[in-house]
Motif scaffolding. Structure first.
Motif, short mmCIF file in Angstrom:
data_model
loop_
_atom_site.label_atom_id
_atom_site.label_comp_id
_atom_site.label_asym_id
_atom_site.label_seq_id
_atom_site.Cartn_x
_atom_site.Cartn_y
_atom_site.Cartn_z
N HIS A 1 -51.68 -44.86 -12.52
CA HIS A 1 -50.89 -44.54 -14.07
C HIS A 1 -51.95 -43.52 -14.25
CE1 HIS A 1 -49.36 -48.21 -15.85
NE2 HIS A 1 -49.90 -48.48 -15.43
N VAL A 2 -51.34 -41.60 -14.09
CA VAL A 2 -51.92 -40.31 -14.58
C VAL A 2 -51.28 -40.60 -15.67
CG1 VAL A 2 -52.04 -38.25 -13.54
CG2 VAL A 2 -50.66 -40.37 -11.81
N ASN A 3 -52.92 -40.15 -16.51
CA ASN A 3 -53.00 -39.91 -17.84
C ASN A 3 -51.77 -40.80 -18.63
OD1 ASN A 3 -53.94 -37.60 -17.24
ND2 ASN A 3 -51.86 -35.97 -17.14
N ASP B 1 -56.67 -34.83 -13.50
CA ASP B 1 -55.95 -35.33 -14.46
C ASP B 1 -56.68 -37.25 -14.67
OD1 ASP B 1 -53.47 -34.04 -14.69
OD2 ASP B 1 -52.19 -34.83 -12.46
N LYS C 1 -48.06 -34.43 -7.38
CA LYS C 1 -48.16 -35.18 -8.30
C LYS C 1 -49.12 -35.08 -9.57
CE LYS C 1 -43.35 -37.10 -7.80
NZ LYS C 1 -42.97 -38.29 -7.35
N ASP D 1 -48.65 -34.36 -17.55
CA ASP D 1 -47.92 -35.35 -18.12
C ASP D 1 -48.49 -36.63 -17.32
OD1 ASP D 1 -46.39 -33.39 -18.37
OD2 ASP D 1 -45.12 -33.21 -16.55
N VAL D 2 -47.56 -38.06 -18.14
CA VAL D 2 -47.61 -38.78 -17.88
C VAL D 2 -46.75 -39.24 -16.69
CG1 VAL D 2 -47.27 -41.61 -18.76
CG2 VAL D 2 -47.81 -39.39 -20.34
N VAL D 3 -47.80 -39.90 -16.10
CA VAL D 3 -47.03 -40.43 -14.87
C VAL D 3 -47.06 -41.52 -13.98
CG1 VAL D 3 -46.61 -39.60 -11.91
CG2 VAL D 3 -46.65 -37.85 -14.01
N LYS D 4 -46.02 -42.74 -13.62
CA LYS D 4 -46.70 -43.85 -12.85
C LYS D 4 -46.62 -43.46 -10.67
CE LYS D 4 -45.95 -47.44 -15.72
NZ LYS D 4 -45.15 -48.59 -15.17
N LEU D 5 -47.15 -43.69 -10.24
CA LEU D 5 -46.69 -43.48 -8.88
C LEU D 5 -47.22 -45.18 -8.42
CD1 LEU D 5 -48.91 -40.44 -8.40
CD2 LEU D 5 -46.83 -40.60 -8.70
#
Ligand code: PEP
Ligand code: MG
Length: 589
Positions: free
Chosen positions: A233-235, A221, A216, A3-7
């Motif tokens: 930014h993940v994906n 990824d 996460k 999934d698109v995730v921001k950490l």
């Protein structure tokens, strides 16, 4: 792809990196458990002994490889420590005992290690935690060899990757190779943790303190990591990825421009010269400091000389190492800090048992207190080496963690004893090596004038000053949100230290991480501080910033920043201040 995730974590070493995630397991491999019948126990014991030997030989091989590249003595010490654990008869006898009782070799290793680790776990001491980590790493290697798994290292990968783990140790950081490790993301750690400072010194972009990062982010990824803002930014989708790649390109060009421009003097637009020096961790950092035009070494942390090794460095070794830095820096000043073993920077050589654990290690028997109370002879030998090397270059001695005049007087008396003993031994030394005090405990800032009256210079260590002023442990990510460099109380104490130094008639510099942050560097210049010492990588940018600053105008702006009521207000004012002189390039900072 996931999934698109921001950490959001803490950006500790700048650089924008884009690449696939590679999760590094920090747990023990799964070990099979079964019983060995008496007639097979001898065979199983031999399998265990063979794995012990194989592990030992692997370490020796890695060490030989590293010796070819002479820049990494610290890593050699760490590997030495691992080898010593493997060679320890306790480990061999403990595990063999279990095999003789009928445990299979892997089970015997897990069983014995868990016993030892349980003992360490009960001890709330940073050194013992470090020791536990060493034992775990050795155990992992041993199990991998028994299981026929190849060892997972962080040294090299077939393709460039972004490493992700719960935590990276300083030794992991030293092993990372630029060609294949783009940078790293860690769940644990803070801005001024040792791993973070090392990453910055080695130019490895890094974000630490990312909550649940390993849960996460999954293997493969696509990650975009901003080592400055701490945003990951993940994906990202195609559009965001294109924007981030564009930002990365602009960042790279900006860095290139900074590096390509000939080293120009750090002088404000109205002619005020600012000395920009380098903080170094290991002696080989001095090459980079020199290449990037440092005006000297403002802080040489000598703890590494005592960490990750099994015997104390003697006076001759200290002199040789210091001499290398002095020679590299040619005639430029080199400020060497006496050993400041503390919290995470503890040495196996000293903290042999739990007696030093203390209730709160950050405020316990560490730094100068430890030198004066526990290891006076070791401290004396370092002082002797510093005085001796003082006759070979522009050397200055810096004393860490001083909290008051009485403590300082005790150190000065010991320095006198070091001089007398050198005279007795007929050794050449410089009796007039300048001595300075680090202002990193609030008490020292409040008594800066009294301290300044007894020494030749003051150097403000903001990393610890923030920790002690705000009562926020710099290692503890659960309170990292409170570790605010721009807190008005911190800035006012820095102003007090500065005023104390001026009243005592000595120069005042800043050597904590704040000195390499453009906003604070500019503020310090406005406050009248004309010497900053920082990680070498920050030098080109701070030099460029210095050349855009109008000192007179910044003086006024600095007074209003010092009147700020909150961190938010202070940071807003600092942003405006810097944007006004740096324009668009400011977006990278
Ligand atoms: C400081 O505390 O600001 C400092 C420079 O020392 P260290 O980071 O080594 O504690
Ligand atoms: Mg400090």
């Amino acid at each position: 792809m996931g999934d698109v995730v921001k950490l959001q974590g803490v950006g500790v070493s700048p650089g924008i990196i884009i690449g696939p995630a590679h999760l590094v397991a920090r747990c023990m491999p799964d070990a099979p458990h079964y019983c060995i019948t008496p007639d097979h126990r001898q065979e199983e014991e031999e399998r265990l002994l063979a794995a012990l030997e194989e592990s030992r030989l692997q370490l020796i091989n890695i060490q030989q490889e590293l010796t070819k590249n002479k820049n990494n003595p610290e890593l050699l010490y760490i590997l030495d420590a691992h080898r010593l654990i493997l060679e320890d008869t306790m480990l061999r006898d403990g595990t063999v005992n279990y095999v003789r009782k009928g445990y299979n070799a892997e089970w015997a290793v897990v069983r014995y290690l868990s016993e030892i680790i349980a003992v360490f776990q009960q001890m709330d001491d940073a050194y013992l935690r470090e020791k536990r980590a060493d034992i775990e790493q050795v155990g992992k290697r041993l199990l991998n060899n028994l299981l026929g798994h190849s060892e997972e290292s962080v040294a090299g990968f077939p393709e460039p990757v972004v490493l992700v783990a719960e935590e990276f140790t300083p030794s992991d950081t030293l092993q990372m190779k630029h060609e294949t490790v783009l940078g790293f993301v860690a769940q644990r750690g803070g801005r001024t943790s040792h791993t973070a400072i090392l990453a910055k010194s080695l130019d490895i972009p890094a974000v630490v303190g990312v909550p649940r990062a390993t849960g996460k982010i999954t293997q493969g990824d696509m990650l975009v990591v901003d080592g400055l803002t701490g945003l990951i930014h993940v994906n990202p989708n195609t559009q965001t990825l294109a924007q981030l790649k564009d930002k990365q390109q602009r960042y790279i060009l900006f860095q290139q421009r900074l590096m390509d421009s000939t080293i120009q003097p750090a002088v404000t637009t109205d002619g005020r010269k600012i000395l920009l020096k380098a903080n170094i961790e290991i002696y080989s950092d001095a090459f980079k400091a020199r290449r990037l035009g440092a005006d000297g070494i403002g802080l040489y942390r000598t703890e590494h000389l005592y960490m990750n090794r099994s015997i104390l460095p003697d006076e001759e070794e200290l002199c040789r190492t210091f001499k290398q830095v002095i020679t590299t820096m040619k005639d430029l000043p080199v400020t060497i800090r006496t050993m400041d073993l503390s919290g995470e920077k503890k040495s196996k050589l000293f903290y042999r048992d739990s007696e030093h654990a203390g209730i709160n290690p950050a405020m316990g028997m560490q730094g100068i207190r430890f030198c004066l109370r526990e290891e006076r002879q070791v401290f004396l030998s370092q002082l002797r080496a510093l005085l001796r090397i003082g006759s070979e270059g522009d050397v200055r001695i810096l004393l860490p963690m001083i909290s008051g005049v009485t403590e300082l007087e005790e150190v000065l008396q010991l320095l006198g004893e070091a001089k007398e003993s050198l005279i007795k031994d007929g050794l050449n030394f410089n009796p007039n090596v300048p001595v300075g005090v680090m202002v990193e405990v609030p008490a020292a800032a409040l008594c800066a004038k009294e301290l300044a009256n007894k020494v030749d210079f003051l150097s403000i260590g903001t990393n610890d000053l923030i920790q002690f002023t705000l009562a926020v442990d710099r290692q503890d990510e659960s309170v990292a949100y409170l570790y605010e460099s721009g807190h008005p109380a911190v800035l006012r104490l820095i102003a007090m230290a500065m005023a104390g130094g001026v009243a005592g008639g000595v120069p005042v510099s800043v050597c904590g991480e704040m000195a390499g942050d453009p906003r604070f560097a500019a503020l310090f210049m406005g406050m009248g501080i004309d010497e900053l010492s920082m990680t070498s990588g920050c030098l080109p940018l701070i030099r460029r910033i210095t050349r855009t600053i109008d000192f007179t105008q910044y003086q006024e702006m600095a007074s209003s920043v010092l009147e700020g009521h909150s961190t938010a207000e202070v940071m807003g004012l600092l942003d405006d201040m810097l944007r006004s002189s740096c324009g668009d390039e400011y977006i990278f900072h």
